[in-house]
Design a protein around this motif. Structure first.
Motif, PDB file in Angstrom:
ATOM      1  N   UNK A 115       3.705  15.866  -1.008  1.00 17.40           N
ATOM      2  CA  UNK A 115       4.360  14.755  -0.218  1.00 17.40           C
ATOM      3  C   UNK A 115       4.503  13.650  -1.256  1.00 17.40           C
ATOM      4  N   UNK A 116       5.542  13.631  -1.991  1.00 14.68           N
ATOM      5  CA  UNK A 116       5.776  12.138  -2.751  1.00 14.68           C
ATOM      6  C   UNK A 116       6.626  11.183  -1.833  1.00 14.68           C
ATOM      7  N   UNK A 117       6.151   9.941  -1.825  1.00 12.45           N
ATOM      8  CA  UNK A 117       6.824   9.134  -0.907  1.00 12.45           C
ATOM      9  C   UNK A 117       6.704   9.670   0.645  1.00 12.45           C
ATOM     10  N   UNK A 118       5.551   9.220   1.123  1.00  9.54           N
ATOM     11  CA  UNK A 118       5.097   9.690   2.356  1.00  9.54           C
ATOM     12  C   UNK A 118       4.224   8.990   3.147  1.00  9.54           C
ATOM     13  N   UNK A 119       3.899   8.854   4.367  1.00  9.13           N
ATOM     14  CA  UNK A 119       2.653   8.231   5.127  1.00  9.13           C
ATOM     15  C   UNK A 119       1.592   9.198   4.927  1.00  9.13           C
ATOM     16  N   UNK A 120       0.608   8.435   4.535  1.00  9.22           N
ATOM     17  CA  UNK A 120      -0.722   9.524   4.090  1.00  9.22           C
ATOM     18  C   UNK A 120      -1.783   8.924   4.649  1.00  9.22           C
ATOM     19  N   UNK A 121      -2.774   9.722   5.345  1.00 11.44           N
ATOM     20  CA  UNK A 121      -4.072   9.166   5.719  1.00 11.44           C
ATOM     21  C   UNK A 121      -5.169   9.306   4.490  1.00 11.44           C
ATOM     22  N   UNK A 122      -5.870   8.109   4.386  1.00 10.50           N
ATOM     23  CA  UNK A 122      -6.833   8.157   3.118  1.00 10.50           C
ATOM     24  C   UNK A 122      -8.351   8.314   3.927  1.00 10.50           C
ATOM     25  N   UNK A 123      -8.946   9.372   3.701  1.00  7.90           N
ATOM     26  CA  UNK A 123     -10.411   9.367   4.090  1.00  7.90           C
ATOM     27  C   UNK A 123     -11.064   8.540   3.687  1.00  7.90           C
ATOM     28  N   UNK A 176       1.590   4.078   3.023  1.00 10.04           N
ATOM     29  CA  UNK A 176       2.958   4.609   2.419  1.00 10.04           C
ATOM     30  C   UNK A 176       2.507   4.877   0.949  1.00 10.04           C
ATOM     31  N   UNK A 177       2.448   6.031   0.526  1.00  8.85           N
ATOM     32  CA  UNK A 177       1.858   6.651  -0.627  1.00  8.85           C
ATOM     33  C   UNK A 177       2.958   7.228  -1.674  1.00  8.85           C
ATOM     34  N   UNK A 178       3.154   6.786  -2.879  1.00  9.02           N
ATOM     35  CA  UNK A 178       3.836   7.143  -3.883  1.00  9.02           C
ATOM     36  C   UNK A 178       3.083   8.000  -4.879  1.00  9.02           C
ATOM     37  N   UNK A 179       4.253   9.026  -5.618  1.00 12.84           N
ATOM     38  CA  UNK A 179       3.077   9.872  -6.320  1.00 12.84           C
ATOM     39  C   UNK A 179       2.533   9.380  -7.383  1.00 12.84           C
ATOM     40  N   UNK A 180       1.766  10.021  -8.124  1.00 11.36           N
ATOM     41  CA  UNK A 180       1.401   9.650  -9.739  1.00 11.36           C
ATOM     42  C   UNK A 180       2.425   9.966 -10.477  1.00 11.36           C
TER      43      UNK A 180
END
Lengths: 335, 335
Positions: free
Chosen positions: B87-95, B102-106
Motif C-alpha cells: 500500500x503506497x499512500x495509505x493509513x498505516x499503523x506503526x508498531x 498517512x504513509x507514503x512509499x519509499x
C-alpha cells in the motif's frame, strides 16, 4: 452537540467557493450550439446561457400578432392565473389571519378574446392576469397555434437524448411575476414578444434562500364584492419567502451571501435555465409578453438531485426542526 | 444546538437515495462511444463505464512483451514505489510509535531491467515494487515507448473539449494495491496486460468513508538492515482509513451504508472512472500488470467539487473538530 454557527460557517464558505470559481458570467451563443457544444458548455456545468438566432424560422416569431392570435384562438377557453399582486405561487401575508401562507392563484377560465381585451386595456382589471399553466399547455389549450413553433429544440433534444416533457405557453404583462423557486427540469425558454428578466441563483445557494414550510392557501373571489381573498387550505408547502428585489436581510440574513446572475432575455432570444437553479422572473412589454418554454426532465442520476434533498433536510428540516421534511424517506418532497 | 444523530440520519438517507436511483449497474460500451454518447451517458451523470475494443490499434496492445520492453527501456532509470505491504499512500499503523500515519512509499530509482528482474522473479524482494508515478510518467520516464499508445483518447478529448493533463504508466504485480481515495480527474484507464479490479464508491458516499486527518510518514530503508521503516514527517493529510476488503464496522460504522460498484477490467478493456469517485484497486497477472491511464482535469464549474469540500468541512471538520479543515478558506484542501 454541534453548534449552528459552525454549520452556517461551512455553508457560507461553500456558497462563496462556488461563486469564486464561476463568477456571474452568462455564456451567449450567437447561433444555436451543436448538441455536443451545448452539453459540454452548459448542461454538464449546470450553467445558464443565452441562445440567439435560435427560432427565427418559427412562424410564431413574426406571425403572432394580436389579430392573428384572436383569429386562431378567439372563443377557445383558456386558463388564467389571477392574483391581486401579480405573484402566483408565492409566500403571502394574510392581513385577516395575520399569517403567511404559500398562496396559489385563482384559476379563472375565460375566452381567449376576453384575455386579449385585458391585455389590450379594452377591459380593466384590478388584478394581474397571467396565462402561465405549466402542464404542457401549448398542445392542450393552444392546439390551434401549436404548429407555429417547433415541437422541440432539436440541439437540446439531441444533447439530452430525449424529447421535452412539456411545452408551455406564457402570456402576461408587467403586473405578473414569478417568485423565487426551482424546477426539476432543463428549461429552454424562448421569448416571442416583449422582454423577460430572470434573477438566477445556483443550487449551491439553497443555504441563502431561507426556504421554510408554509400552510397552503388559494385566492378566491368574494361572492359579493368579487375581490380576491385568501382562503387557507389543508397541507403545507416548502417555499422561498425572500424577494430578491427588496430582500429583508434582518429577517433573512443568509440571503446576504447570495449572488444573483441576472439575465434579460429579449424578443427572439432563448434562455437555457439549468435544472434546480432558483429563479424569479419579471416581464415588460407594451402589448403583453409572450413566451414558449420547453421542459426537459432533468438527469436524476448524478449528485445534483439528492444533494438538494439533503440540503432541504439539513437546513430547512434539522436546523428549523421541520420534522416532516426529515422523516420523509423517498425524496419526493424535493419539488 | 444540533444533535449529531440528526446529521447522521439525513446523510444516511442521502446515501441511500443516490443508491436507490442508480443501483450498481456499470454501462459497457462494446466499442468506443462517440463524444456525445460518452458525455451524455457517462460524464454528465458522473457514472463509471467499461469501454471495449478501444485500443486494439495501439502497438502496445500486442507489442509490449517483456523482451520488447527490456530492449527499449533497458538501462533507463525509473521511479519505483516500494512498500512492505503493497500500500503506497495509505493509513498505516506503526508498531514503534503505536500510532497511525498517512504513509507514503519509499521512492527507489533503479534501471528498468532491475525492475523487470523483480517482476520476473529473477531477483527476489520482500517488498512490493510498483511503477505508479502519477506525474505524467509516460512521456517523462517512458519516452522510449510513449509512441506505442495514443497521445489521448480522441472521443474523450472531444467530449471534454480538452487534452489530458497527464498520461501515466503503471507496472506492478498482485502485491501492490491502492487504498481508497479520490482524484480530481476524469480518468480513462486502459489495461494492457493482466487484470485490475476496482472497488468504486460514488462521491455521495463520502459520509461513509470516515476520512480523518493523519500525521504524514514515509518509508525509508534502515541503513543497516535495509528493511523499510516508517519515518514520521511534518504535516498532515486527510485520508480514508477503511479497507473495503475487510472493513472494521465497529470502528467505522458509517461504512455499513456504503455500497460498492465493483468492476474487473480485463486486458484490452478501458475503465472510465469519473472524477471524485472513491476507488481501491487490486491487480492480478502472471508476469505483472501493465496499464496506461489518461487524466483529464475535471470540470470545476459545477456543484461537484465545492460540494465535496463542504462535506469534508462538515463531516470530517466540524463533526470531528478538525479545525484546520474548516478554517482553510480556499478549498485547496480538497485533494
Amino acid at each position: 452537540m454541534i453548534e449552528q454557527k459552525d454549520i452556517d460557517s461551512v455553508f457560507a464558505q461553500y456558497v462563496k467557493e462556488y461563486q469564486d470559481i464561476n463568477g456571474s458570467y452568462v455564456q451567449v451563443y450567437e447561433k444555436p450550439p451543436t448538441a455536443l457544444e451545448f452539453l459540454r458548455g452548459s448542461v454538464q456545468p449546470n450553467r445558464p446561457a443565452i441562445i440567439r438566432d435560435g427560432f427565427e424560422h418559427w412562424p410564431a416569431r413574426r406571425g403572432w400578432t394580436n389579430e392573428y392570435l384572436r383569429s386562431r384562438m378567439g372563443d377557445t377557453t383558456v386558463t388564467v392565473a389571477v392574483t391581486p399582486n401579480g405573484y402566483a405561487d408565492a409566500v403571502t401575508f394574510d392581513p385577516v389571519t395575520q399569517k403567511e401562507y404559500f398562496t396559489m392563484p385563482y384559476e379563472d377560465h375565460m375566452a381567449f378574446n376576453t384575455f386579449m381585451d385585458l391585455m389590450e386595456g379594452k377591459q380593466v382589471s384590478e388584478n394581474a392576469n397571467y396565462i402561465s399553466l405549466q402542464n404542457g399547455s401549448l398542445p392542450v389549450e393552444y392546439s390551434a397555434i401549436e404548429n407555429d413553433v417547433d415541437k422541440d429544440i432539436n440541439w437540446c433534444s439531441e444533447a439530452l437524448g430525449k424529447k421535452p416533457d412539456a411545452v408551455n405557453f406564457w402570456f402576461g404583462d408587467d403586473k405578473s411575476a414569478t417568485s423565487l423557486h426551482k424546477d426539476p427540469y432543463e428549461n429552454c425558454y424562448a421569448v416571442i414578444r416583449g422582454q423577460k428578466t430572470f434573477i438566477l441563483y445556483p443550487p449551491t445557494e439553497y443555504y441563502c434562500m431561507h426556504e421554510s414550510v408554509y400552510q397552503n392557501a388559494i385566492y378566491e373571489p368574494n361572492p359579493t364584492t368579487h375581490k380576491l381573498e385568501l382562503k387557507p387550505m389543508d397541507g403545507t408547502t416548502p417555499w422561498i419567502p425572500v424577494n430578491p428585489l427588496h430582500p429583508d436581510l434582518a429577517k433573512f440574513p443568509r440571503f446576504r451571501h447570495a449572488c444573483p446572475v441576472t439575465v434579460t432575455v429579449n424578443e427572439g432570444e432563448m434562455l437555457y435555465l439549468p435544472a434546480l437553479w432558483f429563479h424569479q422572473v419579471m416581464q415588460k412589454g407594451e402589448q403583453g409578453v409572450i413566451a414558449i418554454n420547453y421542459w426537459y426532465d432533468m438527469d436524476y442520476s448524478n449528485m445534483l438531485y439528492p444533494t438538494m434533498a439533503l440540503y432541504r433536510r439539513l437546513l430547512t428540516g434539522i436546523m428549523e426542526n421541520n420534522r416532516e421534511l426529515i422523516d420523509n424517506d423517498d425524496g419526493s418532497d424535493l419539488e
